[in-house]
Scaffold this motif. Structure first.
Motif, PDB file in Angstrom:
ATOM      1  N   GLU A  12       1.238  -1.001  -0.237  1.00  0.00           N
ATOM      2  CA  GLU A  12      -0.484  -0.205  -0.086  1.00  0.00           C
ATOM      3  C   GLU A  12       1.066   1.334  -0.373  1.00  0.00           C
ATOM      4  N   GLY A  13       1.948   1.117   0.662  1.00  0.00           N
ATOM      5  CA  GLY A  13       2.526   2.512   1.236  1.00  0.00           C
ATOM      6  C   GLY A  13       3.859   2.477  -0.948  1.00  0.00           C
ATOM      7  N   TRP A  14       4.151   1.226  -1.837  1.00  0.00           N
ATOM      8  CA  TRP A  14       3.993   1.705  -2.530  1.00  0.00           C
ATOM      9  C   TRP A  14       3.321   1.985  -3.369  1.00  0.00           C
ATOM     10  N   GLN A  15       2.350   1.551  -3.730  1.00  0.00           N
ATOM     11  CA  GLN A  15       1.025   2.004  -4.455  1.00  0.00           C
ATOM     12  C   GLN A  15       0.447   3.861  -4.083  1.00  0.00           C
ATOM     13  N   ASP A  16       0.823   3.820  -2.629  1.00  0.00           N
ATOM     14  CA  ASP A  16       0.490   5.471  -2.153  1.00  0.00           C
ATOM     15  C   ASP A  16       1.608   6.438  -3.058  1.00  0.00           C
ATOM     16  N   ALA A  17       3.120   6.324  -3.592  1.00  0.00           N
ATOM     17  CA  ALA A  17       3.988   7.126  -3.362  1.00  0.00           C
ATOM     18  C   ALA A  17       3.624   7.122  -4.908  1.00  0.00           C
ATOM     19  N   LEU A  18       4.000   6.243  -5.720  1.00  0.00           N
ATOM     20  CA  LEU A  18       3.014   5.855  -7.335  1.00  0.00           C
ATOM     21  C   LEU A  18       1.549   6.255  -7.483  1.00  0.00           C
ATOM     22  N   ARG A  19       0.515   6.745  -6.812  1.00  0.00           N
ATOM     23  CA  ARG A  19      -0.657   7.155  -6.865  1.00  0.00           C
ATOM     24  C   ARG A  19      -0.904   8.954  -6.622  1.00  0.00           C
ATOM     25  N   LEU A  20       0.384   9.104  -6.075  1.00  0.00           N
ATOM     26  CA  LEU A  20       0.006  10.747  -5.724  1.00  0.00           C
ATOM     27  C   LEU A  20       1.095  11.412  -7.172  1.00  0.00           C
ATOM     28  N   LYS A  21       2.027  10.561  -7.819  1.00  0.00           N
ATOM     29  CA  LYS A  21       2.454  11.323  -8.600  1.00  0.00           C
ATOM     30  C   LYS A  21       1.233  10.816 -10.868  1.00  0.00           C
ATOM     31  N   GLY A  22       0.377   9.995 -10.313  1.00  0.00           N
ATOM     32  CA  GLY A  22      -0.200   9.482 -11.519  1.00  0.00           C
ATOM     33  C   GLY A  22       1.009   8.789 -12.339  1.00  0.00           C
ATOM     34  N   LEU A  23       1.568   7.304 -11.865  1.00  0.00           N
ATOM     35  CA  LEU A  23       2.281   6.436 -12.294  1.00  0.00           C
ATOM     36  C   LEU A  23       1.070   5.215 -11.835  1.00  0.00           C
ATOM     37  N   ASP A  24       1.848   4.172 -12.942  1.00  0.00           N
ATOM     38  CA  ASP A  24       0.914   3.136 -12.644  1.00  0.00           C
ATOM     39  C   ASP A  24       1.485   2.481 -11.698  1.00  0.00           C
ATOM     40  N   HIS A  25       0.194   1.836 -10.568  1.00  0.00           N
ATOM     41  CA  HIS A  25       0.789   1.100  -9.525  1.00  0.00           C
ATOM     42  C   HIS A  25      -0.227   0.044  -9.734  1.00  0.00           C
ATOM     43  N   SER A  26      -1.017  -0.463 -10.755  1.00  0.00           N
ATOM     44  CA  SER A  26      -1.504  -1.742 -11.136  1.00  0.00           C
ATOM     45  C   SER A  26      -0.927  -2.540 -10.429  1.00  0.00           C
ATOM     46  N   GLU A  27      -1.964  -4.156 -10.389  1.00  0.00           N
ATOM     47  CA  GLU A  27      -1.441  -5.229 -10.546  1.00  0.00           C
ATOM     48  C   GLU A  27      -0.125  -5.853 -11.395  1.00  0.00           C
ATOM     49  N   ARG A  28      -0.442  -5.189 -12.048  1.00  0.00           N
ATOM     50  CA  ARG A  28       0.727  -4.929 -13.591  1.00  0.00           C
ATOM     51  C   ARG A  28       2.118  -5.070 -13.247  1.00  0.00           C
ATOM     52  N   MET A  29       1.972  -4.103 -12.353  1.00  0.00           N
ATOM     53  CA  MET A  29       3.409  -3.563 -11.827  1.00  0.00           C
ATOM     54  C   MET A  29       3.943  -4.930 -10.591  1.00  0.00           C
ATOM     55  N   VAL A  30       3.560  -5.406  -9.839  1.00  0.00           N
ATOM     56  CA  VAL A  30       3.254  -6.064  -8.870  1.00  0.00           C
ATOM     57  C   VAL A  30       4.342  -7.843  -9.497  1.00  0.00           C
ATOM     58  N   VAL A  31       4.810  -8.182  -8.718  1.00  0.00           N
ATOM     59  CA  VAL A  31       5.336  -9.523  -8.780  1.00  0.00           C
ATOM     60  C   VAL A  31       5.760 -10.896  -7.873  1.00  0.00           C
ATOM     61  N   THR A  32       5.220 -11.412  -7.409  1.00  0.00           N
ATOM     62  CA  THR A  32       5.147 -12.216  -6.257  1.00  0.00           C
ATOM     63  C   THR A  32       5.675 -13.005  -6.036  1.00  0.00           C
ATOM     64  N   VAL A  33       6.312 -14.083  -5.279  1.00  0.00           N
ATOM     65  CA  VAL A  33       7.045 -15.112  -5.061  1.00  0.00           C
ATOM     66  C   VAL A  33       6.337 -16.229  -3.952  1.00  0.00           C
ATOM     67  N   ASP A  34       6.972 -17.355  -3.812  1.00  0.00           N
ATOM     68  CA  ASP A  34       5.947 -18.074  -2.650  1.00  0.00           C
ATOM     69  C   ASP A  34       6.687 -17.948  -1.354  1.00  0.00           C
ATOM     70  N   ASP A  35       7.457 -17.450  -1.186  1.00  0.00           N
ATOM     71  CA  ASP A  35       8.886 -17.701  -0.258  1.00  0.00           C
ATOM     72  C   ASP A  35       9.926 -16.521  -0.398  1.00  0.00           C
ATOM     73  N   TRP A  36      10.184 -16.059   0.683  1.00  0.00           N
ATOM     74  CA  TRP A  36      11.438 -15.330   0.642  1.00  0.00           C
ATOM     75  C   TRP A  36      12.805 -15.689   0.202  1.00  0.00           C
ATOM     76  N   LEU A  37      12.611 -16.501  -0.502  1.00  0.00           N
ATOM     77  CA  LEU A  37      13.815 -17.608  -1.085  1.00  0.00           C
ATOM     78  C   LEU A  37      14.983 -16.393  -2.014  1.00  0.00           C
ATOM     79  N   PRO A  38      16.250 -15.533  -1.797  1.00  0.00           N
ATOM     80  CA  PRO A  38      16.549 -15.350  -3.767  1.00  0.00           C
ATOM     81  C   PRO A  38      16.535 -15.357  -5.246  1.00  0.00           C
ATOM     82  N   GLU A  39      16.125 -16.847  -4.127  1.00  0.00           N
ATOM     83  CA  GLU A  39      16.608 -17.854  -6.029  1.00  0.00           C
ATOM     84  C   GLU A  39      15.204 -17.354  -6.651  1.00  0.00           C
ATOM     85  N   LEU A  40      14.366 -17.875  -5.344  1.00  0.00           N
ATOM     86  CA  LEU A  40      12.074 -17.538  -6.358  1.00  0.00           C
ATOM     87  C   LEU A  40      12.535 -15.947  -6.761  1.00  0.00           C
ATOM     88  N   ALA A  41      13.293 -15.219  -5.642  1.00  0.00           N
ATOM     89  CA  ALA A  41      12.909 -13.480  -6.050  1.00  0.00           C
ATOM     90  C   ALA A  41      13.667 -13.710  -8.234  1.00  0.00           C
TER      91      ALA A  41
END
Length: 351
Positions: A209-238
């Motif tokens: 939400e904080g990432w979205q707040d900053a982008l929304r304020l500047k009119g930048l893309d904060h949609s789900e297409r700019m979100v990348v998810t992983v199933d665990d915190w392992l660097p290899e998955l990222a």
């Protein structure tokens, strides 16, 4: 002295009666009431007698000394995994144990992996007169939170929070931290900024939400297409997730804000494997500021989370509740700050 008891059953202690109620009933300050009940010097005998009488008449349970009492730390599976992998929990516990030593409190850690564990823990804590309160570490499960809301002893959530504000909690300022990280990239000219996260916890959703707040304020893309998810915190998955993004969509972003330092390490690995540079082509920001962040190549720009302070503040909050000085639930968020290293730079397309 004509003192009127607060509403409630006279034959039974009402746990909602607080030190503030006592102070208000006999017309003294909160600090005076606290010192009088603790037997400290500097309080006139007549005032002390008045406060003690007021406490008795309104059914206020005068707390015993905290030194030598026991606090149970209930650690979730997520906390135990993090303790082994990422060290965030390690530093939180260091701060907690240092403060416990100063207060003379004993911390007893119990693993809580499911409802059965929690039920047994609550039963043991309820029946043990030496247990003065509970800390729940990294707990989000709503059913588990619900079971603690009517517990007769103080409960504080550590690195988590109750969305219904029935339980007190201490966390880093997750939402504003992610906004500050994103603002840093925006100031460097970045306009296409990904958010890399491992979903599932409320605290991580707040970072999103904080990432979205900053982008929304500047009119930048904060949609789900700019979100990348992983199933665990392992660097290899990222690394795999960012590598796949680059393979499928090309360099459609110039920066990445990550929900944790371990994910930031993976993002850097993927960018470099693709033949791109950090920060020349893509900037990366982490979240945690674990000691190893300074030794990444390039050294990682990240948000510093006050891990030790979170542990200490949680125990302070619990101690205040144990002493009867707090009645309403409180949500405490500790400030975070940016540590600017070498993984961020001007956007390659900045004008």
């Amino acid at each position: 002295m004509d003192l009127k008891p607060l509403p409630g059953k006279r034959a039974k202690k009402n746990r909602r009666v607080t030190l503030d109620d006592v102070a208000r009933t006999c017309g003294v300050s909160l600090s005076t009431a606290s010192r009088a009940l603790a037997g400290e010097k500097g309080v006139r005998p007549d005032i002390r007698e008045k406060v003690l009488a007021a406490a008795k008449q309104v059914n206020y349970a005068v707390p015993a000394a905290l030194a030598g009492r026991k606090v149970i730390l209930a650690a979730s599976s997520a906390a135990m995994i993090d303790y082994v992998r990422n060290q965030f929990t390690l530093y939180v516990l260091e701060g907690l144990n240092e403060r416990a030593a100063a207060l003379g409190l004993e911390i007893v850690t119990r693993a809580v992996t499911d409802r059965a564990d929690e039920k047994q823990l609550l039963q043991d804590a309820r029946e043990d007169p030496e247990t003065a309160g509970l800390l729940f570490l990294t707990v989000d499960d709503e059913a588990m939170l619900a079971a603690t809301r009517d517990f007769p002893k103080p409960v504080v959530l550590l690195n988590g929070h109750d969305p219904l504000m029935r339980l007190s909690s201490v966390t880093p300022c997750n939402r504003s931290a992610a906004r500050l990280a994103t603002d840093h990239l925006i100031q460097l000219g970045h306009r296409r900024i990904l958010f890399l996260m491992r979903p599932g916890r409320r605290t991580i959703e707040h970072r999103k939400e904080g990432w979205q707040d900053a982008l929304r304020l500047k009119g930048l893309d904060h949609s789900e297409r700019m979100v990348v998810t992983v199933d665990d915190w392992l660097p290899e998955l990222a690394a795999q997730a960012i590598g796949q993004r680059l393979s499928e969509k090309g360099q459609d972003f110039t920066a990445v804000v990550t929900a944790g330092d371990s994910l930031a390490v993976g993002a850097i690995m993927a960018v470099q494997k693709a033949g791109l540079s950090v920060p020349g082509d893509i900037s990366v920001v982490g979240m945690d500021d674990l000691p190893q962040a300074a030794f990444v190549n390039p050294p990682l720009t990240t948000m510093h989370l006050p891990m030790r302070e979170i542990g200490a503040a949680a125990l302070d909050l619990l101690s205040e509740s144990m002493a009867g000085r707090i009645s309403l639930a409180r949500r405490i968020e500790l400030a975070c700050h940016l540590v600017d290293r070498a993984s961020t730079g001007r956007a390659p397309d900045a004008t």
